[in-house]
Design a protein around this motif. Structure first.
Motif, PDB file in Angstrom:
ATOM      1  N   VAL A  52     -25.898  -0.280  -3.508  1.00 12.70           N
ATOM      2  CA  VAL A  52     -26.648  -0.589  -2.277  1.00 12.70           C
ATOM      3  C   VAL A  52     -26.907  -2.093  -2.201  1.00 12.70           C
ATOM      4  N   GLY A  53     -27.312  -2.711  -3.313  1.00 16.26           N
ATOM      5  CA  GLY A  53     -27.540  -4.151  -3.350  1.00 16.26           C
ATOM      6  C   GLY A  53     -26.275  -4.937  -3.085  1.00 16.26           C
ATOM      7  N   LEU A  54     -25.165  -4.513  -3.684  1.00 15.96           N
ATOM      8  CA  LEU A  54     -23.879  -5.174  -3.472  1.00 15.96           C
ATOM      9  C   LEU A  54     -23.427  -5.026  -2.017  1.00 15.96           C
ATOM     10  N   LEU A  55     -23.604  -3.842  -1.446  1.00 12.25           N
ATOM     11  CA  LEU A  55     -23.250  -3.620  -0.049  1.00 12.25           C
ATOM     12  C   LEU A  55     -24.092  -4.504   0.869  1.00 12.25           C
ATOM     13  N   PHE A  56     -25.371  -4.635   0.567  1.00 15.94           N
ATOM     14  CA  PHE A  56     -26.255  -5.482   1.352  1.00 15.94           C
ATOM     15  C   PHE A  56     -25.793  -6.939   1.302  1.00 15.94           C
ATOM     16  N   LEU A  57     -25.467  -7.439   0.105  1.00 15.46           N
ATOM     17  CA  LEU A  57     -25.014  -8.820  -0.029  1.00 15.46           C
ATOM     18  C   LEU A  57     -23.700  -9.058   0.712  1.00 15.46           C
ATOM     19  N   VAL A  58     -22.785  -8.102   0.641  1.00 14.96           N
ATOM     20  CA  VAL A  58     -21.512  -8.238   1.353  1.00 14.96           C
ATOM     21  C   VAL A  58     -21.742  -8.252   2.864  1.00 14.96           C
ATOM     22  N   LEU A  59     -22.599  -7.362   3.342  1.00 19.18           N
ATOM     23  CA  LEU A  59     -22.884  -7.329   4.779  1.00 19.18           C
ATOM     24  C   LEU A  59     -23.563  -8.614   5.244  1.00 19.18           C
ATOM     25  N   MET A  60     -24.465  -9.156   4.439  1.00 23.62           N
ATOM     26  CA  MET A  60     -25.126 -10.426   4.794  1.00 23.62           C
ATOM     27  C   MET A  60     -24.115 -11.570   4.818  1.00 23.62           C
ATOM     28  N   VAL A 105     -20.948 -15.331   8.113  1.00 24.51           N
ATOM     29  CA  VAL A 105     -19.659 -15.879   8.525  1.00 24.51           C
ATOM     30  C   VAL A 105     -19.448 -15.674  10.020  1.00 24.51           C
ATOM     31  N   VAL A 106     -19.756 -14.496  10.517  1.00 28.49           N
ATOM     32  CA  VAL A 106     -19.575 -14.205  11.945  1.00 28.49           C
ATOM     33  C   VAL A 106     -20.506 -15.073  12.787  1.00 28.49           C
ATOM     34  N   MET A 107     -21.771 -15.201  12.376  1.00 31.80           N
ATOM     35  CA  MET A 107     -22.728 -15.985  13.150  1.00 31.80           C
ATOM     36  C   MET A 107     -22.375 -17.473  13.128  1.00 31.80           C
ATOM     37  N   SER A 108     -21.904 -17.978  12.012  1.00 33.66           N
ATOM     38  CA  SER A 108     -21.503 -19.386  11.966  1.00 33.66           C
ATOM     39  C   SER A 108     -20.282 -19.615  12.843  1.00 33.66           C
ATOM     40  N   GLY A 109     -19.367 -18.666  12.880  1.00 33.37           N
ATOM     41  CA  GLY A 109     -18.216 -18.760  13.777  1.00 33.37           C
ATOM     42  C   GLY A 109     -18.640 -18.736  15.230  1.00 33.37           C
ATOM     43  N   LEU A 110     -19.611 -17.879  15.569  1.00 35.75           N
ATOM     44  CA  LEU A 110     -20.120 -17.846  16.936  1.00 35.75           C
ATOM     45  C   LEU A 110     -20.819 -19.148  17.290  1.00 35.75           C
ATOM     46  N   PHE A 111     -21.556 -19.709  16.320  1.00 37.33           N
ATOM     47  CA  PHE A 111     -22.241 -20.967  16.599  1.00 37.33           C
ATOM     48  C   PHE A 111     -21.240 -22.083  16.887  1.00 37.33           C
ATOM     49  N   VAL A 112     -20.155 -22.108  16.119  1.00 39.30           N
ATOM     50  CA  VAL A 112     -19.125 -23.130  16.355  1.00 39.30           C
ATOM     51  C   VAL A 112     -18.506 -22.930  17.729  1.00 39.30           C
ATOM     52  N   LEU A 113     -18.279 -21.693  18.109  1.00 37.89           N
ATOM     53  CA  LEU A 113     -17.685 -21.432  19.414  1.00 37.89           C
ATOM     54  C   LEU A 113     -18.670 -21.675  20.554  1.00 37.89           C
ATOM     55  N   LEU A 114     -19.946 -21.423  20.317  1.00 35.26           N
ATOM     56  CA  LEU A 114     -20.940 -21.578  21.370  1.00 35.26           C
ATOM     57  C   LEU A 114     -21.571 -22.964  21.420  1.00 35.26           C
ATOM     58  N   SER A 115     -21.292 -23.820  20.460  1.00 35.73           N
ATOM     59  CA  SER A 115     -21.958 -25.116  20.420  1.00 35.73           C
ATOM     60  C   SER A 115     -21.683 -25.976  21.660  1.00 35.73           C
ATOM     61  N   PRO A 116     -20.471 -26.014  22.223  1.00 31.03           N
ATOM     62  CA  PRO A 116     -20.308 -26.786  23.477  1.00 31.03           C
ATOM     63  C   PRO A 116     -21.138 -26.202  24.614  1.00 31.03           C
ATOM     64  N   PHE A 117     -21.220 -24.889  24.683  1.00 33.66           N
ATOM     65  CA  PHE A 117     -22.021 -24.242  25.722  1.00 33.66           C
ATOM     66  C   PHE A 117     -23.500 -24.572  25.546  1.00 33.66           C
ATOM     67  N   LEU A 118     -23.973 -24.520  24.301  1.00 31.64           N
ATOM     68  CA  LEU A 118     -25.376 -24.849  24.042  1.00 31.64           C
ATOM     69  C   LEU A 118     -25.660 -26.315  24.328  1.00 31.64           C
ATOM     70  N   LEU A 119     -24.705 -27.180  24.047  1.00 35.22           N
ATOM     71  CA  LEU A 119     -24.855 -28.596  24.352  1.00 35.22           C
ATOM     72  C   LEU A 119     -24.955 -28.818  25.860  1.00 35.22           C
ATOM     73  N   MET A 120     -24.126 -28.143  26.620  1.00 34.06           N
ATOM     74  CA  MET A 120     -24.173 -28.270  28.081  1.00 34.06           C
ATOM     75  C   MET A 120     -25.473 -27.712  28.652  1.00 34.06           C
TER      76      MET A 120
END
Length: 82
Positions: free
Chosen positions: A6-14, A19-34
């Motif tokens: 359960v702990g290992l699954l939690f760490l993998v999911l986090m 990774v997904v949220m950082s990718g979204l931030f990189v993709l959304l950063s021009p939009f947030l800047l505008m």
């Protein structure tokens, strides 16, 4: 063993979530800047309009107070002349 999995699954999911949220931030950063630039421009325009309105209110207030002082002086002059 169950707690370890359960702990290992939690760490993998986090890790996947980070990774997904950082990718979204990189993709959304021009939009947030505008959005930030647009918000700054809109707030600047609102502040300028408010300042012009406030200046107009101040001028009207001073104008009315000067007019009322002028009419009260003329009223006292007429009473003193009688």
């Amino acid at each position: 063993m169950k707690a370890f999995l359960v702990g290992l699954l939690f760490l993998v999911l986090m890790f996947v979530l980070i990774v997904v949220m950082s990718g979204l931030f990189v993709l959304l950063s021009p939009f947030l800047l505008m959005i930030g630039i647009a918000l700054r421009v809109i707030l600047s325009i609102v502040v300028v309009i408010f300042a012009i309105w406030l200046l107009g209110k101040l001028i009207i207030y001073i104008w009315d107070s000067l007019r009322s002082k002028g009419s009260s002086k003329s009223g006292t002059d007429e009473i003193s002349k009688r």
